[in-house]
Enzyme design. Structure first.
Site, PDB file in Angstrom:
ATOM      1  N   CYS A   1       4.998 -35.937  26.966  1.00 15.18           N
ATOM      2  CA  CYS A   1       5.297 -35.718  25.545  1.00 15.18           C
ATOM      3  C   CYS A   1       5.129 -34.230  25.210  1.00 15.18           C
ATOM      4  O   CYS A   1       4.044 -33.676  25.361  1.00 15.18           O
ATOM      5  CB  CYS A   1       4.365 -36.590  24.710  1.00 15.18           C
ATOM      6  SG  CYS A   1       4.202 -36.099  23.001  1.00 15.18           S
TER       7      CYS A   1
ATOM      8  N   CYS B   1       2.470 -33.410  22.720  1.00 15.94           N
ATOM      9  CA  CYS B   1       1.113 -33.465  23.282  1.00 15.94           C
ATOM     10  C   CYS B   1       0.831 -32.177  24.051  1.00 15.94           C
ATOM     11  O   CYS B   1      -0.294 -31.676  24.044  1.00 15.94           O
ATOM     12  CB  CYS B   1       0.971 -34.663  24.216  1.00 15.94           C
ATOM     13  SG  CYS B   1       1.335 -36.226  23.426  1.00 15.94           S
TER      14      CYS B   1
END
Lengths: 171, 118
Positions: free
Chosen positions: B36, B39
């Site tokens: 991600c 993230c």
């Protein structure tokens, strides 16, 4: 200590649909007629320690951010260089890979174009859906939205959130 | 991203209860995945916040790609999601926090301060 490799290892993001399709194509193209493969294709996985065991310079965040090809001599190739090296290792595309070595006035124009093309593709991957982020691909978004509405749950806000939203239980 | 000291502890389904739910200090758990991009942007920020908070608040991460059961248990529908736990109870969460040190710090500390006042 870097692990000794029999073949180069291409790492791919198995949570990304585009990457899976490309990895599958590379895997098939790497098969030798007499068995075995010219290249090993392997998902990045979820264990940062296991990746560092393969190569101490290999960071899991970087591995997911762009293509990494681990070479037999312990070196790593990334981005457009990794794409060119991958093509060089595939029997059917070896001829194409020669173009990326072509040098003119000390520069490699085709390699530069490949670098730009790879960067654009890598940066646009999240737009095509991100399973791990909970974002479906564009063609499934209307159905995903309807399912969320029917379930009474708002859609995940990743990729659009600009400010922290703290939700206290019961609020 | 270069290898530096990791101030955010990775917890799994096996260690979640002992390190998060039974912790005597407040714990902020980031539900994340390495694939991600958001993230990835949040990671250095969380490291910085975790270092500055020291032992006041423990910050942990759960990789939902490896621990989907935990993601289901806490109804995580996207990453990154920060879930704040105090004495084993969820007291708040921040979905997709803006990746700045002040924003994340406010999301974490503000939740625990608000809970302490109530």
């Amino acid at each position: 200590m870097t692990q000794a490799l029999d073949e180069p290892i291409l790492l791919f993001n198995d949570a990304c649909a585009v990457c899976r399709v490309i990895a599958h194509w590379v895997m098939q193209s790497a098969e030798r007629e007499m068995g075995g493969a010219t290249l090993i294709v392997r998902p990045i996985g979820t264990d940062p320690v296991a990746l560092r065991a393969m190569n101490p310079g290999l960071d899991i965040w970087d591995a997911y951010a762009n293509i990494h090809l681990l070479m037999q001599d312990g070196s790593m190739k990334t981005n457009g260089e990794a794409v060119a090296e991958t093509l060089r290792n595939l029997p059917n595309t070896r001829w194409l890979a020669r173009a990326f070595q072509f040098s003119f006035l000390g520069r490699r124009p085709f390699q530069s174009m490949l670098d730009v093309a790879y960067t654009i593709l890598a940066d646009s991957r999240p737009l095509l859906g991100c399973e791990s982020c909970g974002i479906p691909p564009p063609w499934l978004r209307p159905f995903h939205w309807m399912a969320q509405q029917m379930a009474g749950k708002p859609a995940a806000k990743n990729h659009s959130v600009i400010a922290a939203t703290t939700v206290l239980p019961g609020s | 991203m270069s290898a530096t000291a990791d101030f955010v502890e990775t917890v799994t389904i096996d260690t979640f209860d002992s390190l998060v739910l039974k912790s005597s200090t407040p714990v902020a758990v980031e539900f994340m995945s390495y694939g991600c991009e958001h993230c990835r942007l949040l990671e250095p920020v969380l490291q910085s916040v975790a270092e500055s908070l020291g032992s006041q608040v423990a910050i942990a991460r759960v990789n939902i790609a490896a621990d989907q059961e935990l993601a289901s248990r806490f109804d995580i529908r996207g990453t990154p999601t920060l879930v704040m736990f105090l004495n084993g109870v969820e007291v708040g969460r921040a979905v997709g926090p803006v990746p700045t040190v002040s924003g994340v710090r406010e999301a974490i500390v503000g939740t625990f301060d608000g809970d302490a006042r109530s």
